[in-house]
Design a protein around this motif. Structure first.
Motif, PDB file in Angstrom:
ATOM      1  N   ALA A  18       0.809  -1.214   0.000  1.00  0.00           N
ATOM      2  CA  ALA A  18       0.000   0.000   0.000  1.00  0.00           C
ATOM      3  C   ALA A  18       0.844   1.267   0.000  1.00  0.00           C
ATOM      4  CB  ALA A  18      -0.928   0.004   1.216  1.00  0.00           C
ATOM      5  N   GLU A  19       2.149   1.119   0.242  1.00  0.00           N
ATOM      6  CA  GLU A  19       3.031   2.284   0.377  1.00  0.00           C
ATOM      7  C   GLU A  19       4.011   2.427  -0.768  1.00  0.00           C
ATOM      8  OE1 GLU A  19       2.983   2.173   5.253  1.00  0.00           O
ATOM      9  OE2 GLU A  19       4.185   0.745   4.087  1.00  0.00           O
ATOM     10  N   VAL A  20       3.778   1.708  -1.861  1.00  0.00           N
ATOM     11  CA  VAL A  20       4.612   1.829  -3.052  1.00  0.00           C
ATOM     12  C   VAL A  20       3.731   2.167  -4.244  1.00  0.00           C
ATOM     13  CG1 VAL A  20       6.341   0.217  -2.184  1.00  0.00           C
ATOM     14  CG2 VAL A  20       4.438  -0.634  -3.577  1.00  0.00           C
ATOM     15  N   VAL A  21       4.376   2.649  -5.319  1.00  0.00           N
ATOM     16  CA  VAL A  21       3.644   3.010  -6.535  1.00  0.00           C
ATOM     17  C   VAL A  21       3.589   1.796  -7.446  1.00  0.00           C
ATOM     18  CG1 VAL A  21       3.592   4.531  -8.540  1.00  0.00           C
ATOM     19  CG2 VAL A  21       4.433   5.389  -6.332  1.00  0.00           C
ATOM     20  N   PRO A  22       2.409   1.282  -7.767  1.00  0.00           N
ATOM     21  CA  PRO A  22       2.302   0.114  -8.641  1.00  0.00           C
ATOM     22  C   PRO A  22       2.430   0.499 -10.120  1.00  0.00           C
ATOM     23  CG  PRO A  22       0.114   0.841  -7.998  1.00  0.00           C
ATOM     24  CD  PRO A  22       1.088   1.752  -7.298  1.00  0.00           C
ATOM     25  N   LEU A  23       2.601  -0.493 -10.966  1.00  0.00           N
ATOM     26  CA  LEU A  23       2.606  -0.289 -12.409  1.00  0.00           C
ATOM     27  C   LEU A  23       1.512  -1.156 -13.032  1.00  0.00           C
ATOM     28  CD1 LEU A  23       6.372  -0.311 -13.469  1.00  0.00           C
ATOM     29  CD2 LEU A  23       4.771   1.591 -13.680  1.00  0.00           C
ATOM     30  N   PRO A  24       0.936  -0.701 -14.123  1.00  0.00           N
ATOM     31  CA  PRO A  24      -0.031  -1.558 -14.828  1.00  0.00           C
ATOM     32  C   PRO A  24       0.639  -2.844 -15.313  1.00  0.00           C
ATOM     33  CG  PRO A  24      -0.165   0.731 -15.588  1.00  0.00           C
ATOM     34  CD  PRO A  24       1.056   0.631 -14.729  1.00  0.00           C
ATOM     35  N   ASP A  25      -0.149  -3.864 -15.477  1.00  0.00           N
ATOM     36  CA  ASP A  25       0.370  -5.156 -15.956  1.00  0.00           C
ATOM     37  C   ASP A  25       1.061  -4.976 -17.310  1.00  0.00           C
ATOM     38  OD1 ASP A  25      -0.665  -6.304 -13.718  1.00  0.00           O
ATOM     39  OD2 ASP A  25      -2.481  -7.087 -14.705  1.00  0.00           O
ATOM     40  N   GLY A  26       2.152  -5.662 -17.480  1.00  0.00           N
ATOM     41  CA  GLY A  26       2.849  -5.699 -18.762  1.00  0.00           C
ATOM     42  C   GLY A  26       3.921  -4.646 -18.927  1.00  0.00           C
ATOM     43  N   ILE A  27       3.982  -3.644 -18.047  1.00  0.00           N
ATOM     44  CA  ILE A  27       4.958  -2.565 -18.226  1.00  0.00           C
ATOM     45  C   ILE A  27       6.382  -3.093 -18.060  1.00  0.00           C
ATOM     46  CG2 ILE A  27       5.845  -0.418 -17.244  1.00  0.00           C
ATOM     47  CD1 ILE A  27       3.363   0.015 -18.875  1.00  0.00           C
TER      48      ILE A  27
END
Length: 275
Positions: free
Chosen positions: A256-265
């Protein structure tokens, strides 16, 4: 609280809880005003909220103090090291005044007092026990307990008034002598540890708020910021220890404390780099 409309030294339309004129008009009224030290906007705001009319601060801190209070009568302390020559003293004084100070205080020679007063700058002197000059009296002690010292102190009061000062901070003068000096002088008297007979009664903010573990004999503690500061220090250390423990145990940062990336990036990133 009643306020007076003035123009300050930068020609700004201003309001003040005290003026040189109102301080002089209070001559002979013990405890007519209260004064504290302030060197931050927070301290100045608290003082004004509490109904305190006067504050002393370092000359370099006037602008910061004015952020917290536009109404308190501010006296700027001219440091011994910051301004040495006559030109430096005048420049420092005028800078403090245009930053929002109403007066200056100096423990320098009488010719400096006269120099400042000749420019219509309201000057407060400092007599009695002067901490930076304590080597002359041999220790931290009251001044004026002997007849000789009392007479010499009176002559210093008289010479300071003749030099053009409008007020004097009298520090650690025996209370009965302070009452007699205040009665005899035309100076507005400011008592720091010198009894209740002065027109202005002065205490350091650190003593009033209990910021130190020990309190001088003349002071009274009205708060306990030292205890709160200890609690803050303990809470800071506790928080730091908890953070370090979480880092060691991989409990921080969480998803919850990190920036996610969309799948496949990440996959596309690898392909573009060729591996």
């Amino acid at each position: 609280m009643p306020v007076a409309r003035i123009f300050d030294w930068a020609a700004r339309d201003s309001q003040r809880l005290a003026t040189v004129a109102s301080l002089r008009q209070a001559k002979g009224r013990p405890g007519a005003f209260a004064q504290v030290t302030c060197d931050s906007a927070e301290e100045a705001a608290a003082a004004e909220t509490a109904g305190i009319e006067l504050a002393v601060c370092r000359a370099r801190n006037v602008a910061e103090v004015r952020k917290g209070s536009s109404r308190i009568f501010v006296t700027a302390a001219l440091g011994f090291a910051e301004a040495v020559t006559d030109d430096e003293i005048l420049r420092t004084a005028f800078k403090a005044l245009t930053d929002g100070a109403d007066a200056v205080i100096t423990g320098r020679r009488l010719s400096i007092v006269s120099l400042l007063a000749s420019e219509d700058i309201p000057v407060m002197g400092h007599l009695g026990f002067v901490p930076r000059k304590s080597t002359w009296v041999g220790s931290v002690r009251s001044v004026g307990k002997s007849v000789e010292e009392a007479v010499e102190l009176w002559h210093r009061f008289r010479r300071l008034e003749e030099a053009g000062a409008f007020a004097v901070e009298a520090e650690l003068v025996p209370a009965p002598l302070m009452a007699e000096l205040s009665r005899r002088t035309g100076l507005v008297t400011v008592s720091l540890g010198s009894g209740p007979a002065a027109e202005v009664v002065f205490l350091f903010a650190s003593d009033i708020c209990g910021e130190t573990e020990t309190v001088p004999r003349h002071a009274r503690r009205y708060g306990d910021l030292a205890r709160l500061n200890r609690e803050i220090a303990a809470e800071r250390a506790r928080a730091f220890r908890a953070f370090r423990s979480d880092v060691a145990g991989a409990a921080y940062p969480s998803a919850a404390e990190v920036v996610p990336l969309p799948d496949g990036i990440i996959e596309e990133f690898g392909r573009r780099l060729g591996h």
